[in-house]
Write an enzyme that holds these catalytic residues in place. Structure first.
Site, short mmCIF file in Angstrom:
data_model
loop_
_atom_site.label_atom_id
_atom_site.label_comp_id
_atom_site.label_asym_id
_atom_site.label_seq_id
_atom_site.Cartn_x
_atom_site.Cartn_y
_atom_site.Cartn_z
CG ASP A 250 42.97 26.49 39.50
OD1 ASP A 250 43.40 28.18 39.71
OD2 ASP A 250 42.08 26.29 39.51
CD GLU B 104 39.24 30.67 39.14
OE1 GLU B 104 38.29 30.48 39.82
OE2 GLU B 104 40.67 30.01 39.52
CG HIS C 268 38.97 28.34 35.43
ND1 HIS C 268 37.62 28.04 36.54
CD2 HIS C 268 39.54 27.53 36.97
CE1 HIS C 268 37.10 27.89 37.57
NE2 HIS C 268 39.27 27.07 38.18
CG ASP D 206 42.87 29.22 43.19
OD1 ASP D 206 41.95 29.87 41.98
OD2 ASP D 206 42.51 28.98 43.43
CG ASP E 237 31.21 28.08 51.58
OD1 ASP E 237 32.17 26.79 52.76
OD2 ASP E 237 31.95 28.53 50.52
CG HIS F 80 31.39 26.46 47.96
ND1 HIS F 80 32.83 26.56 48.36
CD2 HIS F 80 31.34 26.26 46.70
CE1 HIS F 80 33.75 26.53 47.35
NE2 HIS F 80 32.76 26.90 46.14
CD GLU G 223 33.85 29.44 39.12
OE1 GLU G 223 33.61 29.21 39.42
OE2 GLU G 223 35.82 29.51 39.27
#
Ligand code: XLS
Ligand code: MG
Length: 346
Positions: free
Chosen positions: A249, A211, A214, A251, A54, A51, A175
């Site tokens: 979500d 993803e 998603h 993950d 980040d 990001h 995304e």
């Protein structure tokens, strides 16, 4: 032609986290960024996803300070032998974008979103990647009548155009996710985003990152979604993971919920030579809240290993048998054969 697929793996620093959730505080210590970087090569990952914040401490600082920090990050990842895969503007945390970013009703929020996207592009240029990922987290609605949906759609395209025009080399990867944090997201699926991509000023520079979770949350099959995007030559990255039903979500580790669904994703990537243009296999997985500190990166290692194990199954699978079952329209035997192959029995 199948068989040329090159698989290189990536993840983002957010995939090593402290285990806090909506209902409870963090349960693990923060791993310092420098320590996280050591995990990459150790676990066999070459790519790092960012990001914007980040890569730098904050983007809401003078531009030269932000660029200096990005340069320092470039030096650090070079030193670790890591390649930056993409930069994604994190447009969903700042109070200004509470009601959306590119599609907010508030002009100031839209301006902030565009300015921040340009900064993400500047950071990407310093780090050395052309890929900008857009996860449009807050572009959507809680209350249907709160926004003009047609105008919001137009604003999404205008925002992408503004980025494409700001930098003639960057690529934009949408995304898409159908819900969470919003009740209903705009352009909720890959198909929606690809339809928008053809309305932009440079469709060749707009593609998708899909993803698994998603797609599943939209009631869709990830492998079919991958194939759809690959038909358009627009599957430029994936975030593999897994998901138990239609809820938040999760993950989860790739293949941990539905191994056959994971197999189908590996199969379609392999058959379509994914990765030959330098695309990464990203793993957007999170450690369970229950994991203790010393074993809180295993989810990454396990996801990659499950991918590689399934790849072995894919490579060994007798394609003639598949063709036979197809021509006989005997899909139940086909399914049985595939399930047994995954179990190492065929
Ligand atoms: C959240 C998204 C996020 C993106 C990058 O669901 O997957 O992690 O991959 O912004
Ligand atoms: Mg993701």
């Amino acid at each position: 032609m199948a068989g040329k697929a090159q698989f290189r793996f990536s993840f983002g620093p957010w995939n090593i986290h402290e285990g806090g959730d909506m209902f409870g505080p963090p349960v693990r210590d923060t791993m310092a960024f420098a320590e996280k970087l050591k995990v990459y090569r150790k676990l066999g990952f070459e790519g790092i996803q960012f990001h914007d914040d980040d890569a730098v401490a904050s983007v809401d600082v003078p531009h030269d300070k932000m660029i200096a920090e990005a340069k320092e990050m470039k030096r650090i990842i070079d030193g670790e032998g890591l390649e930056p895969e993409f930069v994604a503007p994190r447009l969903w945390e700042n109070p200004i974008t509470i009601d959306g970013a590119y599609t907010s009703n508030d002009e100031k929020a839209r301006a902030y979103a565009l300015e921040r996207s340009r900064k993400a592009i500047d950071i990407a240029n310093v780090l050395g990647t052309k890929r900008i990922v857009l996860w449009p987290a807050r572009e959507g609605i809680y209350v249907n009548e709160s926004k003009d949906h047609r105008l919001a759609t137009e604003r999404l395209v205008q925002a992408i155009d503004a980025m494409l025009e700001y930098d003639k080399d960057i690529q934009i990867l949408g995304e898409m996710k159908p819900n969470e944090p919003m009740d209903h997201a705009y352009a909720a699926t890959t198909g929606h985003f690809l339809a928008l991509c053809y309305r932009t000023v440079d469709p060749d520079r707009v593609g998708v990152l899909i993803e698994s979770a998603h797609a599943i949350l939209a009631g869709l099959d990830p492998a079919v979604e991958f194939a759809f995007a690959m038909y358009h030559d627009k599957l430029w990255s994936v975030h593999l993971n897994d998901q138990n039903g239609l809820k938040f979500d999760e993950d989860r580790i790739f293949g941990a919920v539905n191994l056959k669904r994971a197999f189908d994703q590996v199969l379609v990537l392999y058959e379509n030579d994914f990765g030959t243009a330098g695309e990464y296999v990203g793993l957007d997985v999170k450690a369970l809240r229950t994991q203790k500190q010393d074993v809180a990166v295993q989810h990454l290692a396990h996801s990659k290993q499950i991918f590689l194990d399934l790849l072995e199954v894919v490579k060994k699978m007798d394609r003639k048998r598949i063709e036979e079952y197809r021509s006989l329209r005997n899909y139940e035997d086909l399914e049985y054969f595939v399930v047994r192959a995954i179990m190492g029995k065929a």
